[in-house]
Write a protein that holds these residues in place. Sequence first.
Motif, PDB file in Angstrom:
ATOM      1  N   ARG A 111       0.836  -1.218   0.000  1.00 54.59           N
ATOM      2  CA  ARG A 111       0.000   0.000   0.000  1.00 54.59           C
ATOM      3  C   ARG A 111       0.864   1.259   0.000  1.00 54.59           C
ATOM      4  N   TYR A 112       1.878   1.277   0.832  1.00 59.62           N
ATOM      5  CA  TYR A 112       2.734   2.460   0.886  1.00 59.62           C
ATOM      6  C   TYR A 112       3.642   2.565  -0.337  1.00 59.62           C
ATOM      7  N   TYR A 113       4.072   1.431  -0.880  1.00 65.72           N
ATOM      8  CA  TYR A 113       4.860   1.489  -2.124  1.00 65.72           C
ATOM      9  C   TYR A 113       4.030   2.106  -3.247  1.00 65.72           C
ATOM     10  N   HIS A 114       2.769   1.695  -3.343  1.00 66.34           N
ATOM     11  CA  HIS A 114       1.898   2.275  -4.378  1.00 66.34           C
ATOM     12  C   HIS A 114       1.702   3.773  -4.155  1.00 66.34           C
ATOM     13  N   ALA A 115       1.539   4.162  -2.890  1.00 62.63           N
ATOM     14  CA  ALA A 115       1.387   5.584  -2.576  1.00 62.63           C
ATOM     15  C   ALA A 115       2.649   6.352  -2.970  1.00 62.63           C
ATOM     16  N   ALA A 116       3.812   5.708  -2.814  1.00 64.47           N
ATOM     17  CA  ALA A 116       5.068   6.352  -3.204  1.00 64.47           C
ATOM     18  C   ALA A 116       5.168   6.468  -4.719  1.00 64.47           C
ATOM     19  N   VAL A 117       4.741   5.427  -5.426  1.00 67.46           N
ATOM     20  CA  VAL A 117       4.785   5.444  -6.898  1.00 67.46           C
ATOM     21  C   VAL A 117       3.965   6.604  -7.443  1.00 67.46           C
TER      22      VAL A 117
END
Length: 203
Positions: A111-117
Amino acid sequence: AFLFGITSFAVRSFRAVQKHLAEEWYSRGEQDLKAGRADLALTDFRNALSYSPNSILYRLRLSQALAETGRTHEARTYLLNLWEGEPGNGTVNLGLARVAAREHEVSEAVRYYHAAVYGEWSDNPVTRRVEVRLELVRFLLASDQKVAARAELIALAADLPPDAKLQTRAGTLLLQVGAYDDALKLFRQALVMDSRLTPALAG
């Protein structure tokens, strides 16, 4: 007026000294972090923050040092405080993703990786987003989430910038998930730009 001028000069001088000390401690922290001395970096960044307590960059680096010394709970607290003020900050979300990854919390990390992307980056946003997605793929592979890794890679392959080395890295990861046709396409694209790129030829 004379006393006011002296006071103003003293305040400016004091702030200049504070800024210099903060930058000096931050520089030491960066060097220690790169050298793998996270425990020393932790002290360096704390000192930097004591002179510049509102610096988002120093707080981010402190959270990274905390995570690398195993203090993930403290690191998450720092990052969540930053996230509350800037939920769309790509760097903050990446920090939270890495903390979750260290604690093997797969769904939260993703979830946080996607938010970073899809977050905001102050410099080189296209490159940053590609790097974050590649890091996410490596995390998914390490977590035995091959199907999810394949989906991320196929989405990434369709949106890669014209960079031979990046295309080769993505192609190599696609081989690991069995997406051979997609990998071959990327290797060929990379070789059009750099016909002597050995990893692309090998791929």
